[in-house]
Structure formats: structure tokens, C-alpha cells
Design a protein around this motif. Structure first.
Motif, mmCIF file in Angstrom:
data_model
loop_
_atom_site.group_PDB
_atom_site.id
_atom_site.type_symbol
_atom_site.label_atom_id
_atom_site.label_comp_id
_atom_site.label_asym_id
_atom_site.label_seq_id
_atom_site.Cartn_x
_atom_site.Cartn_y
_atom_site.Cartn_z
ATOM 1 N N ILE A 228 3.659 10.080 -5.458
ATOM 2 C CA ILE A 228 2.269 9.612 -5.340
ATOM 3 C C ILE A 228 1.964 8.579 -6.419
ATOM 4 O O ILE A 228 1.345 7.543 -6.152
ATOM 5 C CB ILE A 228 1.296 10.804 -5.431
ATOM 6 N N SER A 229 2.418 8.847 -7.641
ATOM 7 C CA SER A 229 2.146 7.920 -8.741
ATOM 8 C C SER A 229 2.803 6.562 -8.491
ATOM 9 O O SER A 229 2.223 5.516 -8.811
ATOM 10 C CB SER A 229 2.626 8.511 -10.078
ATOM 11 N N ARG A 231 3.473 5.255 -5.507
ATOM 12 C CA ARG A 231 2.731 4.589 -4.437
ATOM 13 C C ARG A 231 1.438 3.975 -4.968
ATOM 14 O O ARG A 231 1.018 2.902 -4.545
ATOM 15 C CB ARG A 231 2.450 5.582 -3.311
ATOM 16 N N ILE A 232 0.806 4.692 -5.897
ATOM 17 C CA ILE A 232 -0.409 4.149 -6.509
ATOM 18 C C ILE A 232 -0.092 2.875 -7.271
ATOM 19 O O ILE A 232 -0.854 1.897 -7.226
ATOM 20 C CB ILE A 232 -1.050 5.201 -7.442
ATOM 21 N N ALA A 233 1.037 2.856 -7.973
ATOM 22 C CA ALA A 233 1.420 1.664 -8.732
ATOM 23 C C ALA A 233 1.619 0.467 -7.815
ATOM 24 O O ALA A 233 1.388 -0.680 -8.220
ATOM 25 C CB ALA A 233 2.696 1.950 -9.525
ATOM 26 N N GLU A 234 2.056 0.726 -6.584
ATOM 27 C CA GLU A 234 2.323 -0.354 -5.634
ATOM 28 C C GLU A 234 1.132 -0.678 -4.746
ATOM 29 O O GLU A 234 1.147 -1.656 -4.013
ATOM 30 C CB GLU A 234 3.515 0.043 -4.738
ATOM 31 N N TYR A 235 0.098 0.155 -4.798
ATOM 32 C CA TYR A 235 -1.007 0.064 -3.845
ATOM 33 C C TYR A 235 -1.890 -1.151 -4.105
ATOM 34 O O TYR A 235 -2.235 -1.428 -5.237
ATOM 35 C CB TYR A 235 -1.838 1.345 -3.921
#
Length: 235
Positions: A228-229, A231-235
Motif C-alpha cells: 500500500i505504501s 502504491r501511495i508513493a506512485e499515486y
């Protein structure tokens, strides 16, 4: 410059604050200097006894930012700024929050704001300085609908990047037909899904102990939070 993330939910009981604590700890373990700003009076990192100054004190000039930062000794790089236990309505405005976030960006890689449940004025304050939002929903139709409503409100506030985390997924309940399948829950926001956290009694135990469950690094829960972390960095 740091990224500001507000974590919200449409109703209480979704485990939003648990997600905040474990996400913050995960980012810190990944080498990111991370601050959790508690705006919900409900964060459990085992640091409550260390609170001297809170977010309201910072915003009102009672103390400097540095004085209100509480360092988590278990997770190097993780800090907490506590909520005000006696904040009067209107004392903290969206402008206060936006100014604070701008100051914090230069000191941290990630600033995670634990917003209150629901879509009242508290959400407007917590979201004021955010670059993106994470909406936590439990695996039921009502929570999913509430989550969708939160997304609409956040977008009206100008936050275009909104991701979802489904928390407390109970596979046994799904197998028995007592809970909807996850595909039904995420139908409205599948493209924005950041991850799924299964129900596990170890999460409740760790919360009661004041230690994020990701402290046990070689577990599937810790692995889920790492995904999740990222994906957040790439979001």
C-alpha cells in the motif's frame, strides 16, 4: 518537498486510525521521514504519555513545531503530532492547517493526517493541506457508499487523487455467505484501490498494546502495508 496525505472514512469503525498508525510505521521502516498528525483524538502509537504540546498549540503560536513533535523510539524516522483534547469548534481553520502543512513539507517526506470520520467541518480542516487522500472502508455496502460520498466531498475540496483501502476483510464470513465478496465492495472504486487488509486479531492486540502490527515485519499484514505504501508513493 514532502507529500501530505489525509486519511478519511465515511463512518466510524472502519479501522481508519489503525491504518494510519501502521502506514506511518511502514513508511518510516522504508526509510521515509514520516509525521503522523492526529486530528481524530484516537491515535494509538503508545506515545500518549509523552504529549506536552499538541497541533492546536502549534497553530496558535503557543509552541514551535519542533516542540510538538514526539519521536517514536520503536520506528526511527516516525514522529507524532498529537490532537488537541479540548479544541473548541472553529479554533482551527482550514487556513491554519494549510499553513502548517506547508511548513512541515520541508521537514518530512510524508505527512499523514488522521482525519475524523464523516464529512463534517473536521474533514475540511484535516484535508486543507493535502495532496491526496486515502479513504478507509470496511467490507460492507454501507461503508462503501459512505466512502464514495467522502470521495465526492474531497474532490469538491480540490483533492483529485483519492485512493481506497478496504480494511477488516473477513474471508471466513465471505466463504459462509455472511458478507459480500470484495469484488462487490470495490466495484465503484476498483481503479483507485490501494490495497486490502484482512481481519486479524493480532491487529486488535497490537492496537491495545500501542504498537503497530507492522512491527512484526515478516507477516502478511506487514507485507500488505508495504504494498500500500508503495502504491501511495506512485499515486
Amino acid at each position: 518537498m514532502g507529500k501530505v496525505i489525509v486519511v478519511a472514512s465515511g463512518k466510524g469503525g472502519t479501522g481508519k486510525t489503525t491504518v494510519v498508525a501502521n502506514l506511518g510505521a511502514t513508511l518510516a521502516m522504508e526509510g521515509q521521514r514520516t509525521l503522523v498528525v492526529d486530528m481524530d483524538l484516537d491515535l494509538y502509537l503508545g506515545l500518549e504519555s509523552n504529549v506536552v504540546y499538541d497541533v492546536s498549540d502549534v497553530m496558535n503560536g503557543v509552541c514551535r513545531i519542533k516542540q510538538a513533535l514526539i519521536k517514536d523510539k520503536s520506528f526511527p524516522g516516525l514522529y507524532l503530532m498529537a490532537a488537541s483534547p479540548k479544541r473548541a469548534d472553529g479554533e482551527i481553520t482550514p487556513l491554519h492547517m494549510k499553513v502548517l502543512c506547508e511548513k512541515l513539507r520541508g521537514q518530512f517526506d510524508y505527512i499523514i493526517v488522521d482525519g475524523p470520520a464523516g464529512i463534517d467541518d473536521g474533514l475540511a480542516v484535516a484535508s486543507a493541506g493535502a495532496d491526496m487522500a486515502v479513504v478507509v472502508v470496511s467490507p460492507d455496502y454501507a461503508a462503501a457508499r459512505d466512502g464514495e460520498m467522502v470521495r465526492l466531498v474531497l474532490k469538491e475540496m480540490g483533492i483529485e487523487r483519492v485512493g481506497f483501502v478496504v480494511n477488516k476483510l473477513n474471508m471466513e464470513m465471505i466463504r459462509k455467505g455472511f458478507a459480500p465478496d470484495v469484488s462487490e465492495i470495490v466495484r465503484g472504486f476498483q481503479r483507485e484501490l490501494l490495497g486490502v487488509i484482512q481481519y486479524d486479531e493480532n491487529i486488535s492486540i497490537s492496537t491495545n498494546l500501542g504498537v503497530p502490527v507492522v512491527f512484526m515485519r515478516e507477516t502478511y499484514i506487514a507485507d500488505n502495508f508495504r504494498k500500500i505504501s508503495r502504491r501511495i508513493a506512485e499515486y
